[in-house]
Every structure is written in C-alpha cells, then in structure tokens.
Design an enzyme around this catalytic site. Structure first.
Site, mmCIF file in Angstrom:
data_model
loop_
_atom_site.group_PDB
_atom_site.id
_atom_site.type_symbol
_atom_site.label_atom_id
_atom_site.label_comp_id
_atom_site.label_asym_id
_atom_site.label_seq_id
_atom_site.Cartn_x
_atom_site.Cartn_y
_atom_site.Cartn_z
ATOM 1 N N SER A 66 0.919 -1.435 0.277
ATOM 2 C CA SER A 66 -0.056 0.325 -0.228
ATOM 3 C C SER A 66 0.774 1.520 0.099
ATOM 4 O O SER A 66 1.655 1.504 -1.057
ATOM 5 C CB SER A 66 -1.378 -0.092 1.027
ATOM 6 O OG SER A 66 -1.766 0.679 1.251
ATOM 7 N N ASP A 92 -9.406 -3.266 -6.845
ATOM 8 C CA ASP A 92 -8.797 -2.597 -5.871
ATOM 9 C C ASP A 92 -8.921 -1.124 -6.834
ATOM 10 O O ASP A 92 -9.698 -0.854 -7.353
ATOM 11 C CB ASP A 92 -7.562 -2.689 -5.822
ATOM 12 C CG ASP A 92 -6.943 -1.715 -5.104
ATOM 13 O OD1 ASP A 92 -7.747 -0.834 -4.406
ATOM 14 O OD2 ASP A 92 -5.219 -1.985 -4.399
ATOM 15 N N HIS A 135 -8.338 -3.395 -2.223
ATOM 16 C CA HIS A 135 -6.984 -3.064 -1.838
ATOM 17 C C HIS A 135 -6.549 -3.578 -0.368
ATOM 18 O O HIS A 135 -5.410 -3.981 -0.329
ATOM 19 C CB HIS A 135 -7.092 -1.907 -0.941
ATOM 20 C CG HIS A 135 -5.773 -1.252 -0.698
ATOM 21 N ND1 HIS A 135 -4.936 -1.023 -1.571
ATOM 22 C CD2 HIS A 135 -4.921 -0.242 0.411
ATOM 23 C CE1 HIS A 135 -3.798 -0.595 -1.233
ATOM 24 N NE2 HIS A 135 -4.320 -0.319 -0.108
#
Lengths: 371, 371
Positions: free
Chosen positions: A149, A317, A350
């Site tokens: 991330s 995502d 995500h």
C-alpha cells in the site's frame, strides 16, 4: 496526542539533524522497528518491509512479542516471507505515531509534542529514514524491499533515491504516484478531521479529541479498502438484528454493512494520532515518483536498478487500481529488471493483501525462494 | 427549511388523505410537475420521467420556463425524447423540496414545516404519488415511463404496483434494490448531516444550518457519481493555481480535483433541504423490489407486464453498478417483455446519462421511434 508503541519495538536514531525533502530539518528523530529471524554472517539475507498508513512495526509475532502481527500469515518460520531464511526488518514510517518520530512525539526544542508544528513531511523522507535505519543496522545491501500500500510508494522512493541498497523488490498494491480519485478520498478524510471543532487546528488532547472526524475518515477509508463485490456477498441487504443498535437515532443504522463500518471505525479513532493521520495522508497525495526524480513516472521507474521484482495488484482495488501496479511492472521492466506482474482476482479490494493471504502467499514465497 | 420550486411548476393534489407504505398518512399533499409537448387527442403519447434524488421537474426548457432543464440534451423538439411527438411529464418526487410535498413543506396540521416530523417515506410512496398524478392528468396509460438513477427505482416500483399503467419503460442507471456499497456511501452521507450540530435533530433554520454536513454529503456523492477513469484524464495530478485557494488552511486543498469537489459542494449545500435529502436517501437504501412485492427480485421483475423496455447502464458506474441493470433487463425479459439492454462504456460513471448524451441519445431515440 499519544504514541502507540509495540512492546518489543527497537529504535534507530536518525542523524541529529535530519534534513527533510521540503526544506525543514528534524532534530533528534528516531525510527521504531522490529526484526524477526537472524542476520546471516555475510549480512546478505535482510528483507525490509515498509508498511501502509496505519500499521506499526509488528508485522509478525516473535519471541519478544508473541501477539500476532499485522502480516502474521505472510511472515514467520516456513511462511512466504520465511524467517528461517530471511532477517526481516519491519519499520514504522517516519511521521507515524507508533514509535517513529511524528506529530505525537516530543519536540526536543519545546519539550512538548510537535502536534501541528511537525514539519512538512514527504514520502521521500519516509524513504530516506528507512534507508538510514537499514544502514544503521549494519546492512549495506538488502536482499529485498517489500512495500505494501503506502509502503509500495515509500519503497519506490527508497529504490530511486538509494540505488544499490536493494537487489529485489516486492510491490504489493502500491503506486508510483497518487491519482485524483484517491486524492479526493483522502482530501475528504482530512477535511472530516480538520473541520471537527475538536481538532482545534491540531491542538487537541484526550478530552477534546476530534473523534467524530477520525470516525468519518476511517469509515470512508473502509469504503475504499474493500470492494462492493465482497460486500454484496458478505452483507447483501441483511438488517441489523441486535438490540439496541449502535446508532438508533433518527435515520440511524439499519443494515449490517453500516454496523460493520461502525465497529471498525470505533476500533480506530482513539488508536491513531489525528495529526499523524493528516501528515501521512498528505504524503501519499503529494507522492509522484516522476515529479520527485524528474523525467516522468515511466522514466523514473526505468531508472531504478534491481535484479528482480514482483508486482502484485488486485482487480477489485479502487484505491490503488490495478493499472498503477501494471505501470510499476512495465516501468521497472523497461529498465532491465526481471519483473513478474501478478494481477489477483481477489474480492477483498485493496485490503486483499491482508486477508487473501492464501492467494498472495504462493507468488511471494516463489519469488523469495528463487533468490 | 426551504423549498426550491421551478417557476413553471404545476401541481397535482394527492388525495386529501394519502396512505403511506409504512403506515402513516399524508394530508393535503401535492406533486409538482412540468409538461413539455402536447397530449394527443387519444391521450396515448404521454411519457413520464421520474428523476434521481436531487433534480426538480424542470427536465427541459419550454415556453413557460426557458432555462435549460436538467436533461436538456435529451428532451425537446427533435431530441431523443422528442416533444414534437411525445407529451413529456416530469415529476418532482414526493419527499423532495422542489415543489412536491416533503419535509420542507408546511404541515397543514401545525402550519409549520414538517421538518423531522415528516412521516416515514418509501420508494413505493414516490411511485404511488406519481401514478396518482398521471391519472389526475387524465392519462389512463403511459406510452413509456423513463426513470433515471433513483427514478429507475421508483419507476420499477410504479410498474410493479400499477400494472397496465405503462406500455414501455426506459431504465437508465437504475436498480431493483440497494446494495451494501451504495448503502454504506449513503449511510455516511446521512451521518455527516445528522452529526452536524447545526442539524439539531432536523430543527435547523437558515441561520443555524447543517452546511458542513451537507457539504461532506455532496462531496461524497460526487465521488460516486463520476469515475476514477474520468478524473485521471480530466484532472490527473494538476495543482490548483488560483490564489487565494478556496481552502488554504493547514492540510488545505492543493489539487484541482479537490477544488472541483469544493465548487460542486458549495453549489448544492444551500439548495437542497437537508431533511429532504435524508428522507430520499433512506428511501433508496430501503428499496428492494423483491421484498416489496414478495418472491424475490427476479420474480418481482418478471411479473412486471410491459410491451417493450430499454435498460441502460454504465460500465464505470460504482453507485448503481452495471450488473444491477443487467438484472433488471434479465428479469423483465424473463416475464416476456421485449428488452434491449445497452451497457455503455462511458467514462463518466453514474452521471454519464447527464453528460454523455451523445451516447445515450441514439438508443433512447431508436427505442421511442419504434413505438
């Protein structure tokens, strides 16, 4: 303003005066880290993990702290990041509130927490602080940098700014720059905090605390960490049956998905420093590898020198969409790196890298085994 | 609490006592509408348009109100919904604040606006009020019901509850029920309004008005009305250059996408009644054609009797995702309706029907021409 430091965290001091990308200088700053596994005599088995916005340095359990870490399924003896072989270092980002110096830390110049006076931080600073920490641990070259991330951003920054510091790279749901949908989401999250009267221009305390703003920010985050597809299956249109409901006022909660967001937000609001949240959130918006290195994103990626890289993204995502990982993979490949790009069809959006570890484990294990 | 009534709106009275789906009764309620075109002597050319959450009855300009309407490109002489042929009726939804009775209207029992005491409204009531209005205009059978966004929900409810009232149907970015991602977004929008201290349990006025809550709600809406793809092209990472910026505080706005959201939100906050927003937003969450009609969504759709239907959706719509329009098309088709399903690859997300009219026009024109 509070720091939330894992019990087994260790600390690396940054240089007494640590220059920041946007011009200020941090004095007496430190980085919190944990290690799992053993550094080889040749010091060639170190794997660095750079985290997303909220995690601390406790990625996995180890003898000094046996609580499960935030990536417990992925890091440990015999696991995809196998600590029988690798010496794993996980860092808390500079600017965070979990042991590394950030807005909740004491400013040595005043003896009080920095709060809103913490200097302007950039992804480049997070990267530089990580590089300094690695060298402070006596490691001249990492086997691999793993970034998840936001950590996928700071990892790219580290690789670009510190050539030769790593042989390999695993980028998990990362990006070489922020795009407008993610900027808009984070802008709204910051606005929710900043317009909470209890934020008080960053001068809150435990009594007058921007709880409502943090609450909204976290719920908004949850909307982008998961996927509509997952929620269709998981919650559908199921009503809340528990009595009393958490929010039973006029127009109060009625569906399980609302109750789920409520529970997650409650767990977060008092466990992350709001100024730190604002600070890291803006670092992400401002991050643009191409702007930082000059020459545009693709060129900046192609100039990164690595032996091998694994880039993983998730089709569902919406915060770090798959085309951003594809861009990383193509850019690194154009520069001569041997790149494997793995698009996952996980339903979890995500956050899939935290949840769908059954799917994320094998390519990570395979990549690291081949090293 | 204010109503925002277009200058050329006309009004149809609902029955003196209008029973609501959830048990309450509305007294002396009315529906605001506008018409464009001319009703044929056989009264067989009426097309009803049911709107999304925020539009009023002014879908298109006409001699009595020459301002462009909210669907100006689609409705008018020679346009896809051709008012040289069709008598177009556009309704303001019951519960709205643009002429139809809603929370901002005066409660005849007290002489003051209903405010938070407006009875619990459902999509079924919006549909019933629309059906009543059509009949009050002397129309026994509509050529077509067009529903856009929320109007695609109320249209399905009308068709299910008033069999035989329409021969044809165009469903534009609608849904037969709300799914958890959209529920979560709307829940957060309502929460932003409800937790604004100036909402005051619905008893605000022009001085103490939940402006901040409406602001957040609208920005959050904008995030789901458009698409990340559109914004990548439109804004990219372009900075705000205007000085002074609208929001120049600490962690203030820096990117054009932020400024864009700000402008849109500013235009909205004082132009839609907050209680009305809450009320219609919850109607959408609660709407479930299958639950309302019994037997599940697919069965409820298959029981709707129509000659022909056109169902349009957009691949980039995250609020009313394409599979929901596909469900409508399949369900209607299973019941024997001649259905055309048109998935659009517009970049503009849910709002494409308002913007990408070059693409939406032809199938609508073709469908109506063939009638």
């Amino acid at each position: 303003m509070r720091e939330f430091i894992p019990s087994a965290a260790r600390f690396a001091d940054l240089p007494a005066r640590f220059p920041l990308f946007r011009g200020a200088t941090l004095t007496g700053a430190r980085i919190a880290y944990e290690t799992v596994g053993k550094l080889s005599p040749r010091r060639d088995n170190a794997v660095l993990i750079l985290t997303g916005l909220s995690p601390d340095a406790h990625a996995a359990s180890h003898p000094a702290d046996t609580r499960p870490g935030w990536w417990e399924a992925m890091v440990g003896p015999g696991k995809p990041v196998d600590t029988d072989r690798w010496y794993v270092i996980c860092l808390n980002s500079l600017g965070s509130c979990k042991g590394s110096t950030g807005p909740a830390s004491v400013d040595p110049a005043t003896g009080r927490p920095y709060g809103p006076d913490f200097p302007e931080l950039s992804m480049e600073d997070i990267a530089d602080a990580a590089a300094h920490t690695v060298r402070a641990l006596g490691i001249g070259r990492l086997a691999c940098v793993i970034g998840t991330s936001m950590g996928g951003m700071s990892a790219l920054s580290l690789l670009a700014r510190h050539p030769g510091l790593a042989r390999g790279h695993i980028n998990v749901c990362g990006a070489a720059g922020a795009l407008p949908f993610a900027i808009a989401i984070r802008s709204l999250q910051r606005e929710a905090i900043r317009t909470d009267p209890d934020w008080n221009q960053g001068r809150y305390d435990d009594g007058a605390y921007p709880e409502r703003g943090m609450f909204t920010a976290r719920k908004l985050g949850m909307l982008t960490y998961r996927s509509a597809q997952e929620w269709d299956v998981r919650f559908g249109r199921t009503r809340i049956t528990a009595q009393p409901r958490e929010d039973d006022g006029p127009f109060g909660h009625e569906f399980q998905v609302e109750s789920y967001l409520e529970r997650h937000a409650r767990r977060f609001t008092r466990r992350f420093d709001p100024n730190s949240y604002l600070c890291l959130s803006r670092c992400m918006d401002r991050f643009d590898l191409g702007e930082s290195c000059g020459g545009g994103t693709d060129e900046a990626l192609s100039r990164i020198s690595l032996e091998r890289a694994l880039v993983i993204g998730v089709e569902t995502d919406i915060l770090f969409p798959l085309h951003q990982q594809e861009q990383i993979a193509c850019g690194l490949s154009a520069g001569g790196t041997d790149v494997e790009f793995v698009p996952m069809d996980s339903a979890e959006g995500h956050d899939a890298f935290l949840i769908d570890t059954a799917r994320f484990g094998p390519p990570v294990a395979k990549f690291l085994t081949a090293f």
